[in-house]
Design a protein around this motif. Structure first.
Motif, short mmCIF file in Angstrom:
data_model
loop_
_atom_site.label_atom_id
_atom_site.label_comp_id
_atom_site.label_asym_id
_atom_site.label_seq_id
_atom_site.Cartn_x
_atom_site.Cartn_y
_atom_site.Cartn_z
N ALA A 101 -30.43 98.24 -3.84
CA ALA A 101 -31.56 97.34 -4.09
C ALA A 101 -31.79 96.39 -2.92
O ALA A 101 -32.92 96.05 -2.61
CB ALA A 101 -31.31 96.55 -5.37
N ILE A 102 -30.71 95.96 -2.26
CA ILE A 102 -30.90 95.04 -1.13
C ILE A 102 -31.21 95.82 0.14
O ILE A 102 -32.07 95.43 0.92
CB ILE A 102 -29.64 94.19 -0.90
N LEU A 154 -25.83 94.56 5.92
CA LEU A 154 -26.51 94.41 7.21
C LEU A 154 -26.31 95.68 8.05
O LEU A 154 -27.25 96.16 8.69
CB LEU A 154 -25.95 93.18 7.93
N THR A 155 -25.08 96.21 8.01
CA THR A 155 -24.81 97.44 8.75
C THR A 155 -25.69 98.58 8.27
O THR A 155 -26.32 99.28 9.06
CB THR A 155 -23.33 97.84 8.58
N PHE A 156 -25.74 98.76 6.94
CA PHE A 156 -26.58 99.80 6.36
C PHE A 156 -28.03 99.59 6.78
O PHE A 156 -28.73 100.53 7.13
CB PHE A 156 -26.47 99.78 4.83
N ALA A 157 -28.47 98.30 6.72
CA ALA A 157 -29.88 98.03 7.01
C ALA A 157 -30.20 98.35 8.46
O ALA A 157 -31.26 98.89 8.76
CB ALA A 157 -30.18 96.58 6.70
N PHE A 172 -19.31 92.22 1.79
CA PHE A 172 -20.41 93.00 1.23
C PHE A 172 -21.69 92.80 2.04
O PHE A 172 -22.39 93.76 2.36
CB PHE A 172 -20.63 92.60 -0.24
N LEU A 173 -21.97 91.54 2.39
CA LEU A 173 -23.19 91.28 3.15
C LEU A 173 -23.14 91.93 4.53
O LEU A 173 -24.15 92.44 5.03
CB LEU A 173 -23.41 89.77 3.29
#
Lengths: 294, 269
Positions: free
Chosen positions: A41-42, A146-149, A141-142
């Motif tokens: 979702a994020i 950020l890595t995924f994004a 987690f953040l």
């Protein structure tokens, strides 16, 4: 969980299984399914935003901005993405600490990188050494998000860049003929019209994103893979109320089914969305819909 | 330079167990990182090449199965493709590893499959077969009607029609997408040693060693770019080989209408 779970040794069959599947640790496993959904979702909107920025930059008239956009889009090609995941998590962490170090303790005498160590002053640590456990988990987690994004933003940028070029030139020319400025053409025609061309690529990307979520495990987040391994391992009677042999195969089998269902549902939703977006478009799909309706 | 040659003889084949037994522990040199990560590439090439070759044949069979009119053949083929394309490779690796582990308990014949050498290869083989089958199926569906009609007109049926018309056309149409699948398969070989399968005696692939260095030096800016460099080289080699094959497959066509090979990776699986 249930009242009769007080003495699991006396239970058998389904009652035992019911009690076993509702232990506190299993609740953590179900909770980590929530982590996956939260990540999706994020990440999905963030990656789309990154991708949009990348695609817009790649189309820019300012050369350095264009180079930046094109490099960002191209950078993930040719290299295994998992390498990026492993790389960015450490690199981002060190980058943040490095910047904070220079802002917060400018009088620090030593260099940050000493041989095999990365040393920053105590105030620059992220998260601070004395912060509670949940802050550490959230920060991890953040960082993963950020890595995924960043990685998926590059993929999305690739798709959106292609979609922007696929919008028929005639439509943009018509808008120009009405006297719209470049910005107006982009906002009022290009962006609304590009989605139908972007959707096949984006839906593929969404499937890929779903399938990338187990990699959270490699980034050090306690996710479904972590819990399945923990819970599935053989348990001895002296350590637990629910002894069982090595059940990791069944746990990962369940995960496999979970992902298959998730993919199937996504496929159905994407098909609906595509049908909705194709309505009235000057494409083969739109034409087919028009004929079927007439 | 002398040192570096020594390092290469020590660690050049470390990933397959030849040479120095202990990995470097401190004072890591650039040469050591290049050598060990390069040595790990042996595994990536091994997994990728064998899975690709074996997977090709299964993929053609499954694609034909999915195109079959008989539901008894079509349904299993569809399910095979759905299972391998619909779930993460990472989870497939874990599941397969633990499956082989429990099979080994009852039937010792399965014990080779619990090692990465054969077990991970099996998973990669089935996985690439699933993805390639979908590509080949798509190509089968887009064979020009005129081609098969011409084959019918010549009186070709059954096997000879398949071998002379359907199969070459299918390959030709599928080749650009199949090239991407190949590149992508090589990239996903890096997952092997992170997903259950143990790296016996620290014999791992390129990413395994890159991560080893990144963990030891706490500096990701050296090993990962080295790994990236190796993979870009490997990708270029694959594109060259597949591009040559693409030329062979299309050699009867006028050069202007040939399908150009474009590198569009499919990302993660």
């Amino acid at each position: 969980m249930f009242g009769n779970c007080a003495d699991p040794g006396a239970l058998d069959g389904l009652a035992w299984l019911g009690c076993y599947l509702t232990t506190g640790k299993h609740m953590s496993l179900y909770g980590s399914l929530g982590t996956v959904l939260l990540l999706l979702a994020i990440t999905a909107p963030t990656a789309l935003l990154f991708g949009f920025g990348g695609a817009t930059a790649a189309r820019s008239h300012v050369a350095p901005l264009r180079w930046f956009g094109k490099t960002y889009i191209a950078i993930v090609r040719g290299v295994p993405d998992i390498a990026f995941f492993l790389f960015f998590v450490i690199a981002l962490d060190q980058g943040f600490e490095y910047i904070r170090h220079h802002v917060l303790c400018p009088e620090w005498p030593d260099t940050v990188r000493q041989g095999n160590d990365f040393v920053v002053c105590a105030q620059a640590k992220l998260p601070l050494g004395n912060s509670p456990q949940w802050v550490h988990e959230t920060y991890g987690f953040l960082l993963a998000v950020l890595t995924f994004a960043i990685v998926f933003g590059a993929f999305a940028g690739n798709v959106l860049f292609g979609a922007m070029r696929a919008v028929p030139r005639a439509q943009l020319e018509t808008a120009e003929a009405y006297g719209m400025t470049r910005g107006q053409v982009t906002r009022r025609v290009l962006i609304p019209q590009m989605w139908v061309y972007a959707l096949p690529g984006l839906s593929n990307l969404w499937m890929v994103l779903i399938k990338a979520t187990p990699l959270l495990f490699l980034l050090g987040v306690e996710d479904i893979v972590y819990w399945s391994r923990e819970l599935g391992g053989a348990k001895q009677p002296q350590f637990t109320d629910y002894p069982h042999p090595d059940w990791r195969m069944w746990y990962f089998g369940a995960l496999l089914v979970f992902y298959l269902c998730f993919t199937k549902v996504s496929e159905i939703v994407m098909d609906r969305l595509m049908a909705r977006l194709t309505l009235g478009q000057a494409t083969a799909g739109g034409e087919a819909q028009r004929r079927a309706g007439a | 330079m002398e040192d570096c040659l020594q390092t290469i003889t020590d660690y050049g084949l470390r990933s397959i167990g030849i040479g120095e037994r202990l990995l470097p522990r401190n004072d890591f040199t650039l040469c050591q990182q290049f050598t060990l990560i390069g040595s790990g590439m042996i595994w990536n090439i091994y997994f990728g090449t064998l899975a690709l070759i074996a997977g090709f044949f299964l993929a053609v069979a499954v694609a034909l199965g999915k195109a079959s009119a008989n539901p008894l053949i079509r349904k299993p083929a569809e399910w095979f493709i759905f299972v391998f394309r619909g779930s993460p490779l990472f989870i497939q690796f874990f599941f397969a590893y633990f499956l082989f582990l429990s099979l080994k308990g009852s039937y010792p014949i399965f014990s080779p499959l619990t090692s990465a050498t054969f077990g991970a290869l099996t998973v990669l083989f089935l996985n690439t077969a699933g993805y390639s089958a979908e590509i080949f199926y798509g190509a089968l569906q887009s064979i020009p009607k005129g081609d098969t009609e011409a084959a019918d007109a010549y009186g070709l049926t059954g096997w000879s029609k398949f071998r002379r018309v359907v199969y070459p056309t299918m390959l030709r149409l599928a080749w650009p997408a199949y090239t991407n699948e190949a590149i992508f398969l090589f990239h996903s070989t890096t997952l092997v040693f992170f997903a259950g399968f143990p790296a016996f005696q620290q014999k791992g692939d390129a990413l395994y060693y890159a991560r080893y260095f990144a963990d030891k030096t706490f500096n990701p800016f050296v090993p990962y770019p080295i790994l990236a460099g190796y993979f870009i080289l490997l990708t270029l080699v694959i594109i060259a080989i597949f591009g040559w094959m693409n030329g062979r497959l299309n050699r009867h066509l006028p050069s202007a209408t040939r399908a150009r090979l474009r590198f569009r990776p499919q990302l993660i699986r």
